[in-house]
Design a protein around this motif. Structure first.
Motif, mmCIF file in Angstrom:
data_model
loop_
_atom_site.group_PDB
_atom_site.id
_atom_site.type_symbol
_atom_site.label_atom_id
_atom_site.label_comp_id
_atom_site.label_asym_id
_atom_site.label_seq_id
_atom_site.Cartn_x
_atom_site.Cartn_y
_atom_site.Cartn_z
ATOM 1 N N ILE A 161 0.538 111.946 23.371
ATOM 2 C CA ILE A 161 0.058 110.606 23.051
ATOM 3 C C ILE A 161 -1.277 110.313 24.079
ATOM 4 C CG2 ILE A 161 2.199 109.982 22.360
ATOM 5 C CD1 ILE A 161 2.379 108.299 25.130
ATOM 6 N N ASN A 189 0.922 109.565 18.697
ATOM 7 C CA ASN A 189 1.205 108.260 19.116
ATOM 8 C C ASN A 189 2.332 107.432 18.243
ATOM 9 O OD1 ASN A 189 -0.932 108.452 20.864
ATOM 10 N ND2 ASN A 189 -2.306 107.454 19.694
ATOM 11 N N ILE A 207 -4.625 102.871 23.006
ATOM 12 C CA ILE A 207 -4.377 104.073 22.464
ATOM 13 C C ILE A 207 -5.358 104.261 21.624
ATOM 14 C CG2 ILE A 207 -1.841 103.834 22.575
ATOM 15 C CD1 ILE A 207 -1.928 103.542 19.706
#
Lengths: 436, 394
Positions: free
Chosen positions: A87, A406, A430
Motif C-alpha cells: 500500500i 490499497n 495514498i
C-alpha cells in the motif's frame, strides 16, 4: 486438497523498509508464509518517468526498457519484494499516520531500516506503537544502532562492511583493504533481522501476556559477529593477520586459477587476462597431502612437486600456482571442477550470473523460481535457500505494484469505503502512481 | 494433532553434532539467547578445536562459536554412542548437523522422532548433482557467485572476509529452525531442513542474477568499487583508509562541496554516479590529493556532518578500540583458558530477551560432570539416557 501449510501462517508484517537489507528480511518471512504488507511513501519508487537511458544503463529493467509503469518494473525491487502486498501511505500526513496506527493494531511485526531519527520524528517509534498494540514486535536496523556517538551517521551497506573490519581482511596481498563486489552487509543484516523476529515471535507465543518487544539491529555489530573468531585471534596474537589475497593459513595451495573460455586458453599467466573475451576461473583449495598428491597425478606434475608437505607447499606457493595455471589455462572450468571433485578435491568453478541461473545443481534443487509479474513479465529469481520438508517456501505472489493493495488492505482490513479511499487519493495520502 | 504448551526459548534443547562453522553459528545463536545447546564431540574432540590461534585445549575459532554450550563426548562409531544420541534426541527440540569442507552424510537420517526439527547444513545440500562435492570457505565464495564479481577486472577474482558463506548458511538455518518450531507448536510435527552454502550465497546478491535475466548482462569485477555509482569505494588517506559510499548525486555534491571541489560537478564526465563510474580514474585523481592530506577522523567527521555516508576501515585491533562500539558496551569479556578475551556482543538486541556468552565446553571432560558444571537443566534427561544406553536398553 488442504492448502500447503506455511511455517509463518498468521503472522502479519508491516514492511516499511527500503532498498535491500529490510526488504530481504521481509521476503524471507514472506517466503515462509507471513502476510507481509509493504507500506510505501507515494514517492518511494522514484519519479513517474524513468529515462530510457537510465533504464538501459542500470541493466535492471526488463530488456533494458523503462516501459509502461517503470516504477513497477525494476528488477531488484521485484526480486526482494515477492510474496508481499503493498500500500502507499504518506506517514507524514495526519490521515496517513492514523491509518498506519490502525494497521499496527492488526499486525504482529513492524520492520523498518530508516536512520534512528525517522520513526521517533514521525511519532511512530516503538513506545507509541506498543501503546497501540502491546503485542507488536518492532525492529529497526540502523547502520550503527540507536545509541552511541555514531548513531546518527548516515550508513550504507557498502560502508558497513569496511567499518565492521571485513575489508581489512580482504584484498590482494600486494594491495590495500578491499570491498566485496556486492554490498555484503545488507543481506547479512537481513538474515539477522529475520532471525531476531523469529525469536521475538517465539517469546510472544510463550508469554502469558502476549507481549511483543523492540529489536535493535545495529548492522555493524551483526556484521562483526560474522568475523568473531578473527577478533579473538588478533587479541591472542597481539597483531592483525597479514592480507593474504586468496591464500589460506594451512590449506595450500589455494587459489583462483585461469581457465579456457570462449576466447580460447587463458592468457592470465602472461598478465593478459581479458575479462570480456575470457573470464573463466576455477577456485581450488587443497586441504591435505593426499589431495595434493591426487591433484599432481591428474595434472601430470612430477614427483618432486607431489611429495611436498604442507609447510613446503606454503613456502613454494608461487611456483605451485604457476604450475597449476599452466594446467588449468587450456581447460574448461566446469571440467576441471568435475575432474578434481571426483578425486575428492575442493574445486569449484567461479560461477558468473548466467552459470548460476543455468546451473544444473541449483536447477535440480529448484533454487531459481519463475515468477510472473503483470508489469514486468516472467523471470526467475533466487528462492529461499532453506528447504523445509513439511512447510516448504511458497512463491505465491509477484512483487506488488505501487499501491496495488490499497483497496484490499485499507478496505479489506480497515474497512475503508471506496469513497474514503478516493478522498485519500485526492489528498495525496495514498496513490497508485508516483508523483509526476 | 497436539500443539505445544507455551515453551519458553530458554526451555529449548538443541543437540549440535560438532561440524562446520555454519552449524556452530546456528547453535551459537540458540545458546546466546538462552536455549540449552549440547555440543556432541567425537572422542578426541571437535577438529575445530585446533583451527585458529591456540587457547588452552581449544582455539579462537572454537572458543568463538561454542560459547555457552554444554559438551558431550559420544563415539558415534559405536552402537552405544548412537543409542545415547538417539535417547538424547528424544528430549531434544532441534538437532543441528553440519559439515565442511566434506559433504554431509547425516548420522541421524534414520532418526525420526515426530517432533524433532532436524537442521542439516552443508556446502551443496543433501540433494542434487553436487551433493557429494567438497567445498572450503574459499571455494564457497566461487560457488555462490560472490567471487566472480569481487576483485580487479584484469586480475584473478578474490575471496571475501573469513568464513562468510558458513555464517550466512548458519543464520538461514537458524531462521528456518525457528520457523519450523513455530509450525510444530501449531501442528505437533517436526521436520527436516536442508540448507546449502551455495544457495545461501546465491541468494545474497543485489542484482547479479537480475541483470542477467533482465538484460543478458553479466555482472563483472570492476575493482574496489560498486557497479551502481561512483564513488562507492575505499580510498587511501593521510593515516589509513576511508570508505566513502556517495551512492546518490546529492551526497556526492555535498561531499565535493565540503572538501572545496564543487567545481568538479560542472564537468560532464562527473555529472551522475554512472558517469563518474565510467570516468572513475579521472575522478579519483582529482580528489586523491585532498584525501591524502587529511586523516580518517577529519574526513569522516567532515563527511558525516553533511550527511555523507563515509566511515573508517579498521583492522581487528583498531576495531577493538572503536569509541562507538565501546560506548554501546558491545564488547563482552569471556574468560577462556585463563585468559580474559573481549568478545563481540550480540548480533541484535531484543528489549525483553537476554543475550549471554559463557565459556565454551572443555575438551574431553566427563560428559555428566561437564553438564553439571555448566548448570544445564537437561542433565536429568541425559543421565537417564546414558543409564539406559549403558544398560543396553536399545
Amino acid at each position: 486438497m488442504p492448502e500447503q501449510p506455511m511455517a509463518l501462517d498468521g503472522v502479519r508484517v508491516l514492511d516499511l523498509s527500503r532498498v535491500w537489507a529490510g526488504p530481504l528480511a521481509g521476503r524471507i518471512l514472506g517466503d515462509l508464509g507471513a502476510d507481509v504488507i509493504r507500506v510505501e511513501a507515494t514517492w518511494s519508487r522514484g519519479q513517474k518517468d524513468v529515462s530510457e537511458l537510465y533504464a538501459q544503463r542500470t541493466g535492471r529493467y526488463p530488456q533494458g526498457k523503462a516501459g509502461a509503469r517503470p516504477w513497477n518494473r525494476e528488477g531488484m525491487f521485484n526480486k526482494f519484494n515477492r510474496n508481499k502486498r503493498a500500500i502507499t501511505l504518506q506517514l507524514d500526513t495526519p490521515a496517513g499516520k492514523a491509518l498506519f496506527e490502525r494497521l499496527v493494531e492488526t499486525a504482529d511485526v513492524v520492520l523498518e531500516n530508516y536512520s534512528p531519527r525517522v520513526m521517533p520524528q514521525l511519532r511512530l517509534g516503538y513506545d507509541r506503537l506498543s501503546a497501540l498494540n502491546p503485542g507488536i514486535i518492532y525492529i529497526g536496523m540502523p547502520g550503527f544502532g540507536w545509541t552511541g556517538p555514531a548513531r546518527d551517521w548516515v550508513a550504507l551497506g557498502t560502508m558497513i562492511e569496511p567499518a565492521a573490519g571485513l575489508s581489512s581482511l580482504m584484498g590482494y596481498a600486494d594491495g590495500g583493504p578491499y570491498k566485496s563486489g556486492v554490498a555484503w552487509a545488507d543481506p547479512v543484516a537481513a538474515l539477522h533481522a529475520a532471525a531476531a523476529i523469529t525469536i521475538a515471535l517465539w517469546d510472544r507465543a510463550a508469554d502469558p501476556e502476549h507481549r511483543g518487544q523492540a529489536i535493535e539491529l545495529a548492522q555493524v555489530e551483526g556484521m562483526i559477529d560474522f568475523i568473531g573468531e578473527e577478533l579473538l585471534a588478533a587479541q591472542v596474537r597481539g597483531a592483525d593477520a597479514p592480507r593474504r589475497g586468496n591464500r589460506h593459513p594451512f590449506y595450500a595451495p589455494q587459489g583462483c586459477y585461469p581457465c579456457a573460455g570462449p576466447g580460447g586458453p587463458s592468457r592470465a599467466a602472461e598478465g593478459r587476462a581479458s575479462q570480456t573475451s575470457n573470464d573463466r576461473w576455477i577456485a581450488i583449495s587443497v586441504t591435505s597431502d593426499a589431495e595434493w598428491q591426487a591433484l599432481c597425478a591428474l595434472a601430470g606434475f612430477d614427483d618432486a612437486l607431489a611429495c611436498l608437505r604442507l609447510d613446503e607447499r606454503i613456502d613454494r606457493h608461487d611456483a605451485l600456482d604457476a604450475a597449476i595455471n599452466d594446467w588449468t589455462a587450456t581447460r574448461d572450468h566446469a571440467e576441471v571442477m568435475q575432474t578434481l571433485q571426483r578425486a575428492g578435491i575442493a574445486a569449484v568453478a567461479v560461477f558468473d550470473a548466467q552459470e548460476l541461473v543455468e546451473n544444473e545443481h541449483l536447477a535440480a534443487r529448484g533454487f531459481y523460481v519463475p515468477i510472473t509479474h503483470p508489469d514486468a513479465g516472467t523471470f526467475v529469481f533466487p528462492g529461499l535457500p532453506a528447504h523445509l520438508s513439511a512447510t516448504p517456501a511458497s512463491y505465491r505472489l509477484p512483487a506488488p505494484g505501487l499501491g496495488e493493495h490499497n483497496r484490499e488492505v485499507l478496505g479489506g482490513i480497515l474497512g475503508m469505503s471506496d469513497n474514503e479511499l478516493a478522498a485519500l487519493e485526492a489528498e495525496g495520502v495514498i496513490a497508485s502512481e508516483p508523483p509526476g | 494433532m497436539t500443539s505445544d504448551p507455551a515453551k519458553r526459548f530458554e526451555d529449548l534443547l538443541v543437540i549440535e553434532l560438532a561440524g562446520s562453522v555454519a552449524g556452530g553459528y546456528a547453535g551459537k545463536l540458540f545458546a546466546g539467547f538462552g536455549a540449552t545447546v549440547l555440543l556432541v564431540e567425537p572422542p578426541g574432540g571437535d577438529p575445530n578445536r585446533s583451527v585458529g590461534e591456540a587457547l588452552g585445549d581449544s582455539s579462537t575459532l572454537f572458543a568463538w562459536l561454542h560459547t555457552g554450550k554444554g559438551g558431550v563426548c559420544l563415539d558415534l562409531q559405536t552402537a552405544s554412542g548412537r543409542n545415547l544420541l538417539r535417547r538424547l534426541l528424544e528430549r531434544a527440540d532441534v538437532l543441528i548437523e553440519s559439515s565442511s569442507p566434506q559433504p554431509l552424510h547425516p548420522a541421524t537420517s534414520d532418526v525420526s522422532h515426530d517432533r524433532l526439527v532436524k537442521l542439516y547444513i552443508s556446502p551443496f545440500g543433501l540433494t542434487g548433482p553436487y551433493r557429494g562435492y567438497r567445498s572450503t570457505p574459499f571455494t564457497d565464495y566461487a560457488a555462490g557467485g560472490q567471487m566472480f564479481v569481487t576483485g580487479e577486472p584484469d586480475r584473478e577474482p578474490l575471496q571475501g572476509a573469513g568464513r562468510q558463506p558458513e555464517y550466512a548458511a548458519g543464520t538461514y538455518g537458524f531462521i528456518a529452525a525457528m520457523a519450523a518450531l513455530r509450525y510444530r507448536a501449531r501442528s505437533g510435527a517436526g521436520q527436516t531442513i536442508d540448507v546449502s552454502h551455495m544457495e545461501a550465497m546465491a541468494s545474497m546478491h543485489q542484482w547479479t542474477s537480475v541483470k542477467w535475466t533482465h538484460t543478458g548482462t553479466i555482472e563483472r569485477r570492476i575493482g574496489n568499487k560498486y557497479s551502481s555509482a561512483h564513488p562507492i569505494t575505499i580510498y587511501p588517506c593521510k593515516d589509513g583508509y576511508i570508505a566513502l559510499s556517495a551512492a546518490g548525486d546529492l551526497s556526492t555534491e555535498r561531499f565535493l562541496s565540503v572538501i572545496g571541489m564543487a567545481h568538479l560537478l560542472a564537468d560532464p564526465r562527473f555529472a551522475t554516479g554512472l558517469d563518474r563510474l565510467e570516468h572513475f580514474a579521472a575522478f579519483d585523481a582529482e580528489i586523491l590529493p585532498w584525501l591524502l592530506e587529511h586523516t580518517v577522523e577529519e574526513i569522516v567527521t567532515l563527511g558525516q556532518e553533511v550527511r555523507v555516508p563515509v566511515g573508517p576501515v579498521p583492522g581487528m585491533l583498531e576495531l577493538l578500540q572503536d569509541r562507538h562500539l565501546a560506548a554501546r558496551e558491545f564488547w563482552e569479556t569471556v574468560e577462556v583458558a585463563g585468559r580474559a578475551l573481549r568478545y563481540p556482543g550480540p548480533p541484535f538486541r531484543l528489549s525483553r530477551h537476554e543475550w549471554q556468552q559463557k565459556p565454551p565446553p572443555r575438551a574431553g571432560a566427563d560428559t555428566a560432570a561437564t553438564l553439571g558444571e555448566q548448570g544445564i537443566r537437561h542433565l536429568d534427561a541425559l543421565r537417564q539416557a546414558q543409564i539406559s544406553a549403558e544398560g543396553g536398553d536399545a
